[in-house]
Design a protein around this motif. Sequence first.
Motif, PDB file in Angstrom:
ATOM      1  N   VAL A  91       0.858  -1.187   0.000  1.00  0.00           N
ATOM      2  CA  VAL A  91       0.000   0.000   0.000  1.00  0.00           C
ATOM      3  C   VAL A  91       0.896   1.238   0.000  1.00  0.00           C
ATOM      4  N   THR A  92       0.617   2.195  -0.890  1.00  0.00           N
ATOM      5  CA  THR A  92       1.379   3.435  -0.927  1.00  0.00           C
ATOM      6  C   THR A  92       0.425   4.625  -0.991  1.00  0.00           C
ATOM      7  N   VAL A  93       0.922   5.768  -0.501  1.00  0.00           N
ATOM      8  CA  VAL A  93       0.157   7.010  -0.503  1.00  0.00           C
ATOM      9  C   VAL A  93       1.114   8.153  -0.811  1.00  0.00           C
ATOM     10  N   PRO A  94       0.798   9.016  -1.809  1.00  0.00           N
ATOM     11  CA  PRO A  94       1.624  10.215  -1.989  1.00  0.00           C
ATOM     12  C   PRO A  94       1.432  11.158  -0.810  1.00  0.00           C
ATOM     13  N   ASP A  95       2.533  11.479  -0.127  1.00  0.00           N
ATOM     14  CA  ASP A  95       2.457  12.231   1.128  1.00  0.00           C
ATOM     15  C   ASP A  95       2.912  13.663   0.889  1.00  0.00           C
ATOM     16  N   GLY A  96       1.959  14.580   0.824  1.00  0.00           N
ATOM     17  CA  GLY A  96       2.267  15.993   0.679  1.00  0.00           C
ATOM     18  C   GLY A  96       1.739  16.811   1.827  1.00  0.00           C
ATOM     19  N   GLY A  97       1.500  16.154   2.976  1.00  0.00           N
ATOM     20  CA  GLY A  97       0.980  16.856   4.131  1.00  0.00           C
ATOM     21  C   GLY A  97      -0.532  16.828   4.190  1.00  0.00           C
ATOM     22  N   ALA A  98      -1.069  17.415   5.259  1.00  0.00           N
ATOM     23  CA  ALA A  98      -2.512  17.356   5.516  1.00  0.00           C
ATOM     24  C   ALA A  98      -3.312  18.053   4.424  1.00  0.00           C
ATOM     25  N   ARG A  99      -2.805  19.166   3.894  1.00  0.00           N
ATOM     26  CA  ARG A  99      -3.535  19.892   2.852  1.00  0.00           C
ATOM     27  C   ARG A  99      -3.723  19.021   1.617  1.00  0.00           C
ATOM     28  N   ALA A 100      -2.662  18.347   1.171  1.00  0.00           N
ATOM     29  CA  ALA A 100      -2.736  17.515  -0.032  1.00  0.00           C
ATOM     30  C   ALA A 100      -3.603  16.280   0.180  1.00  0.00           C
ATOM     31  N   ALA A 101      -3.655  15.781   1.418  1.00  0.00           N
ATOM     32  CA  ALA A 101      -4.406  14.558   1.694  1.00  0.00           C
ATOM     33  C   ALA A 101      -5.899  14.729   1.513  1.00  0.00           C
ATOM     34  N   GLU A 102      -6.392  15.977   1.499  1.00  0.00           N
ATOM     35  CA  GLU A 102      -7.824  16.209   1.415  1.00  0.00           C
ATOM     36  C   GLU A 102      -8.343  16.301  -0.023  1.00  0.00           C
ATOM     37  N   THR A 103      -7.441  16.422  -1.015  1.00  0.00           N
ATOM     38  CA  THR A 103      -7.883  16.679  -2.377  1.00  0.00           C
ATOM     39  C   THR A 103      -8.566  15.471  -2.999  1.00  0.00           C
ATOM     40  N   ASN A 104      -7.906  14.311  -2.967  1.00  0.00           N
ATOM     41  CA  ASN A 104      -8.436  13.086  -3.537  1.00  0.00           C
ATOM     42  C   ASN A 104      -8.112  11.913  -2.618  1.00  0.00           C
ATOM     43  N   ALA A 105      -8.925  10.853  -2.710  1.00  0.00           N
ATOM     44  CA  ALA A 105      -8.588   9.611  -2.026  1.00  0.00           C
ATOM     45  C   ALA A 105      -7.463   8.956  -2.819  1.00  0.00           C
ATOM     46  N   SER A 106      -6.243   9.029  -2.297  1.00  0.00           N
ATOM     47  CA  SER A 106      -5.078   8.685  -3.104  1.00  0.00           C
ATOM     48  C   SER A 106      -4.375   7.410  -2.664  1.00  0.00           C
ATOM     49  N   VAL A 107      -5.039   6.565  -1.868  1.00  0.00           N
ATOM     50  CA  VAL A 107      -4.444   5.292  -1.467  1.00  0.00           C
ATOM     51  C   VAL A 107      -4.305   4.396  -2.697  1.00  0.00           C
ATOM     52  N   MET A 108      -3.138   3.767  -2.841  1.00  0.00           N
ATOM     53  CA  MET A 108      -2.889   2.850  -3.955  1.00  0.00           C
ATOM     54  C   MET A 108      -2.543   1.475  -3.392  1.00  0.00           C
ATOM     55  N   ILE A 109      -3.180   0.439  -3.920  1.00  0.00           N
ATOM     56  CA  ILE A 109      -2.913  -0.933  -3.517  1.00  0.00           C
ATOM     57  C   ILE A 109      -2.525  -1.730  -4.753  1.00  0.00           C
ATOM     58  N   ARG A 110      -1.396  -2.405  -4.662  1.00  0.00           N
ATOM     59  CA  ARG A 110      -0.879  -3.257  -5.731  1.00  0.00           C
ATOM     60  C   ARG A 110      -0.680  -2.507  -7.050  1.00  0.00           C
ATOM     61  N   GLY A 111      -0.374  -1.215  -6.953  1.00  0.00           N
ATOM     62  CA  GLY A 111       0.029  -0.461  -8.126  1.00  0.00           C
ATOM     63  C   GLY A 111      -1.085  -0.029  -9.049  1.00  0.00           C
ATOM     64  N   ILE A 112      -2.354  -0.200  -8.638  1.00  0.00           N
ATOM     65  CA  ILE A 112      -3.465   0.130  -9.524  1.00  0.00           C
ATOM     66  C   ILE A 112      -3.741   1.632  -9.445  1.00  0.00           C
ATOM     67  N   ASN A 113      -2.989   2.373 -10.252  1.00  0.00           N
ATOM     68  CA  ASN A 113      -3.145   3.823 -10.380  1.00  0.00           C
ATOM     69  C   ASN A 113      -2.449   4.252 -11.654  1.00  0.00           C
ATOM     70  N   ILE A 114      -3.079   5.164 -12.399  1.00  0.00           N
ATOM     71  CA  ILE A 114      -2.477   5.639 -13.647  1.00  0.00           C
ATOM     72  C   ILE A 114      -2.326   7.160 -13.661  1.00  0.00           C
ATOM     73  N   ASP A 115      -2.941   7.845 -12.700  1.00  0.00           N
ATOM     74  CA  ASP A 115      -2.889   9.305 -12.673  1.00  0.00           C
ATOM     75  C   ASP A 115      -1.609   9.802 -11.995  1.00  0.00           C
ATOM     76  N   PRO A 116      -1.153  11.022 -12.355  1.00  0.00           N
ATOM     77  CA  PRO A 116       0.025  11.579 -11.683  1.00  0.00           C
ATOM     78  C   PRO A 116      -0.189  11.686 -10.178  1.00  0.00           C
ATOM     79  N   ASN A 117       0.900  11.492  -9.424  1.00  0.00           N
ATOM     80  CA  ASN A 117       0.810  11.584  -7.961  1.00  0.00           C
ATOM     81  C   ASN A 117       0.462  12.981  -7.498  1.00  0.00           C
TER      82      ASN A 117
END
Length: 818
Positions: A91-117
């Motif tokens: 499991v990975t999450v782009p970590d840009g602080g509390a402000r960035a965490a509110e924009t989108n649900a950005s949890v990624m599991i097993r690499g299933i993501n295609i959008d820029p971090n």
Amino acid sequence: MTAKKQINRKILTTAITTAIFASTQTSMALAQDQTMEAVEGLALEEVIVTATRRDQNLQDIPFNISSVSGDYIARANITDANELMREIPGVTVPDGGARAAETNASVMIRGINIDPNSTDRTYLSAPTVSVYVGDTPMYANFMLRDLERVEVLRGPQATLYGSGSLGGTVRYIMNRPNPDAFDGSVFGELSTTDGSGGYNWNADVMLNIPITETLAFRVNGGRLDNAGVVDYPNVYKTDANGIPVPAGGDVLNGDPVYEDIEDIDSVEVNYARASLGWTPNEDFSSLLSFQWQEGDFGGRRQVTTALNGYGEPYGKYEHGAVIEEPASNHATLYALEMDYDVGFATLSSSTSYYDRGFESTSDNTGFYAAQEVAFAPGHSWLYYYGYGGFRRPAIPAYRTANEDAWVQEFRLVSNGDNSIDWVLGLYYLDQKGDANQLTTVLGFQPWRDASGWANDFYGPSNDTFVWTYDTKFKDAAVFGEVTFNLSESVDLTVGGRYFDNKNTVTSQTLLPIWIGSIYDFGEAPETTTTEKDSGWLFKGNLAWHLSESQMLYGTISEGYRRGGANASPVWYEGCVRYCNDPSYSTFQSDSVVNYEIGLKGSSDRLTYTISGFYIDWSDPQLNTATPSGAFYAVVNGPEASSKGIDLEMSWAITDALILRGGYAYVDAKLDKDLYVPIGNPDDPAERLEASAGNQLPGTPKNSLNLSLTHTTSLANGLQWLNRGSLYYQGKSENSVLNTPDWNATLDAFSLWNFSTTLIGEKWSASLYIKNAFNEEGSTAVFKDGYFVTRPEDYYYGQGQKTFIAQPRTIGISAKYWF
């Protein structure tokens, strides 16, 4: 920073650091043959979860699932989802602080993501991981307080959890009221972070109040207040209306007046939860709950590594914005859950309503500075505003996003040990949302009036970009799973879900500053589009119990994410402006098929899970913009895939020493070239956006998490717990796109945390250090190229920014319960 602040911070830092390392040395010297007593939440014990909609031992569930208890989260001083997800393999999450965490649900599991971090806008597509608070599908970055546990289900879970569970599902289960006894707790925390001139603190109170033998009330609430770390050294000074102040009061030719704002990325979060539990008899129980949270964020926890307009570098914790970038959020959840044992099965109902929203200000000046003007080489879009005369360019983007929904689910779950176990359910979601962006040129109107430009050269507005996006989504489904217990050692599970959804989107994009001008090209029509979809999703699972403590399983499961409408202007007969390819009007659903085999086992001292997987991803959704007009849009790519292994284990090396950890290898990539249309039926054309073989962004090929916990019983009855943890993330990609403005390889990094805790009969006290070696830990970047400086157009700031992990933080915490 004042001298007094510096002295106080040095005293606190020195005291805490000395205590941590002194405690570690003392712990090593203590005799290892002391009698150990169990410490709640840390010993190896049976873990019960409800991921399959029935109570089951974690090791008996035939797919890969992790569970982290609320006690473990508290003992490890974990306060937010980013920290928590680093405890979960794969499991990975782009970590840009509390402000960035509110924009989108950005949890990624097993690499299933295609959008820029890295993004500042709300994506039009749904997340690839579904997030549940209790039984409610809702993304909200709630504080991790008064939790019973968090469950993370790897791989698609569409049968039981529906749309959006392509990569997996995360479930937050809160503590329930207890009618057996009155209890409560008081928690406090104080810390300091490298680079900050202030302190961080958190205070939390919980009360559990029995009302009768069958009725109880539970409430908790608190406040988190973190001082910032990042400085904005070249912010324009503004007047009472937020307009940049010209030097010497010269509106026409005055340069901006700069000010240095320190520790701007402050975080203030207020939160509360209340619940009423009623269990009048053995057959019926209900839980009525309310959860609320509001946050205010002073700026970004992101730093600028590129040079400013004078060719000078920024400092370690500095960001080059010329505009302050505050943000705020709110989230409210009401839920009623009821269970009734009808004998052969338990009937459950979950009814909930939630409302959440986010608003922010972003400095887009650097983005405008990056866009070249063909007729004026060396200049940018900034040149349009004053044609080289406007000396104080400041272009904020004001963004909002809101969402509310009613959710109803009924489930009927078989009781007892039968040859056939089953789950049947009905689901309904009625969701409404809106997203908006307003981009404006601050102070341009007064400058224009002073300059004498012809009134018709620009329209009457200073707004350069206005985007509105309103959506109404309804989803109905019937689902079920049946487990055939073929023998004492072999179980076969099959499941299915039929869904029927409808999505209506109304959107419009305007360029008001050009409406009513001699160019008059800034107006686009409001567009409404409706998309419907329906179909079946399936799952099959075979489990072979090799022994009472070991199980081999295999799973084939499908995942689905709904499509939608971009509502972008597209080509029509006689089209003159914004004639985008008709395919930009809507985007299709995407889906995955997951093939997985795994082994689970346990002994008195060891539990482990290892699984191998291959995921075939069809029609992946990529958030982008139309070639004409830059309207926000989603396009479907061809194919992508992810393959790898997950390993997780807990090992009681001795009665006093427990090692927990996990490793994930994930190879996620684009399987075919991704082209986007850039023409229209009159002039068809396409552009290669991403090449086959490009690594999917955000997920490293290798990641590792380990924690080592040592517990000692002291002579006075105290428990002494010492813990160290490591999170390692290998190299990852910032984007799947070919464009150099986005494409970047992010360095590997390691985050080390240490803590020591004393636990008494009714209290605990901890000293801790997070990110002990002060790693940058970058998980995303807005590159120099996508945002730039442009002194030719009087812009000397710099919009490039790099996400960083929370710098070294040293703190103390204490809890008292009664």
